[in-house]
Design a protein around this motif. Structure first.
Motif, PDB file in Angstrom:
ATOM      1  N   MET A   1     -20.825-106.502  31.367  1.00 39.66           N
ATOM      2  CA  MET A   1     -20.623-107.703  30.557  1.00 39.66           C
ATOM      3  C   MET A   1     -19.244-108.299  30.831  1.00 39.66           C
ATOM      4  N   GLU A   2     -18.249-107.471  30.985  1.00 36.50           N
ATOM      5  CA  GLU A   2     -16.898-107.956  31.293  1.00 36.50           C
ATOM      6  C   GLU A   2     -16.849-108.622  32.663  1.00 36.50           C
ATOM      7  N   ILE A   3     -17.554-108.073  33.632  1.00 35.37           N
ATOM      8  CA  ILE A   3     -17.615-108.677  34.968  1.00 35.37           C
ATOM      9  C   ILE A   3     -18.194-110.084  34.879  1.00 35.37           C
ATOM     10  N   VAL A   4     -19.306-110.218  34.198  1.00 35.09           N
ATOM     11  CA  VAL A   4     -19.972-111.521  34.053  1.00 35.09           C
ATOM     12  C   VAL A   4     -19.093-112.474  33.243  1.00 35.09           C
ATOM     13  N   LYS A   5     -18.490-111.972  32.203  1.00 36.91           N
ATOM     14  CA  LYS A   5     -17.613-112.784  31.350  1.00 36.91           C
ATOM     15  C   LYS A   5     -16.470-113.397  32.160  1.00 36.91           C
ATOM     16  N   ARG A   6     -15.811-112.567  32.958  1.00 38.91           N
ATOM     17  CA  ARG A   6     -14.699-113.043  33.800  1.00 38.91           C
ATOM     18  C   ARG A   6     -15.177-114.023  34.865  1.00 38.91           C
ATOM     19  N   ALA A   7     -16.258-113.670  35.542  1.00 33.27           N
ATOM     20  CA  ALA A   7     -16.756-114.489  36.654  1.00 33.27           C
ATOM     21  C   ALA A   7     -17.215-115.866  36.194  1.00 33.27           C
ATOM     22  N   ARG A   8     -17.773-115.953  35.005  1.00 37.52           N
ATOM     23  CA  ARG A   8     -18.304-117.218  34.503  1.00 37.52           C
ATOM     24  C   ARG A   8     -17.376-117.905  33.501  1.00 37.52           C
TER      25      ARG A   8
ATOM     26  N   LEU B   1     -30.751-108.813  30.018  1.00 35.70           N
ATOM     27  CA  LEU B   1     -29.892-108.075  30.935  1.00 35.70           C
ATOM     28  C   LEU B   1     -29.444-106.736  30.368  1.00 35.70           C
ATOM     29  N   PHE B   2     -29.506-106.564  29.062  1.00 36.16           N
ATOM     30  CA  PHE B   2     -29.191-105.257  28.473  1.00 36.16           C
ATOM     31  C   PHE B   2     -30.160-104.213  29.038  1.00 36.16           C
ATOM     32  N   LYS B   3     -31.429-104.544  29.040  1.00 32.71           N
ATOM     33  CA  LYS B   3     -32.453-103.639  29.570  1.00 32.71           C
ATOM     34  C   LYS B   3     -32.325-103.514  31.084  1.00 32.71           C
ATOM     35  N   PHE B   4     -32.106-104.622  31.767  1.00 27.66           N
ATOM     36  CA  PHE B   4     -31.972-104.610  33.223  1.00 27.66           C
ATOM     37  C   PHE B   4     -30.855-103.658  33.667  1.00 27.66           C
ATOM     38  N   VAL B   5     -29.692-103.798  33.061  1.00 27.00           N
ATOM     39  CA  VAL B   5     -28.544-102.966  33.453  1.00 27.00           C
ATOM     40  C   VAL B   5     -28.796-101.501  33.124  1.00 27.00           C
TER      41      VAL B   5
END
Length: 67
Positions: free
Chosen positions: A12-19, A35-39
């Protein structure tokens, strides 16, 4: 906290920073695209890769479900 839960927060932090999202924004995306289930389902595959690969996989999943 389990290793899967810690990894989910990391993703979630990766996506948060990237977007450039807020915490609420990244939660909304993870919820909308399940994405909770996907990850957590793909934890064993994803956790051995770097941030770029993880972000690419998550973005591919979002794109796949957006079409």
């Amino acid at each position: 906290m389990s290793k899967e839960s810690e990894f989910l927060v990391y993703c979630m932090e990766i996506v948060k920073r990237a977007r450039g999202l807020s915490g609420a924004g990244v939660y909304e995306i993870f919820n909308k695209y399940d994405l909770f289930k996907f990850v957590t389902d793909f934890f064993e595959l994803l956790h051995v890769h770097g941030e770029s690969y993880i972000l690419e996989d998550i973005n591919a999943r979002i794109t796949e479900l957006s079409n």
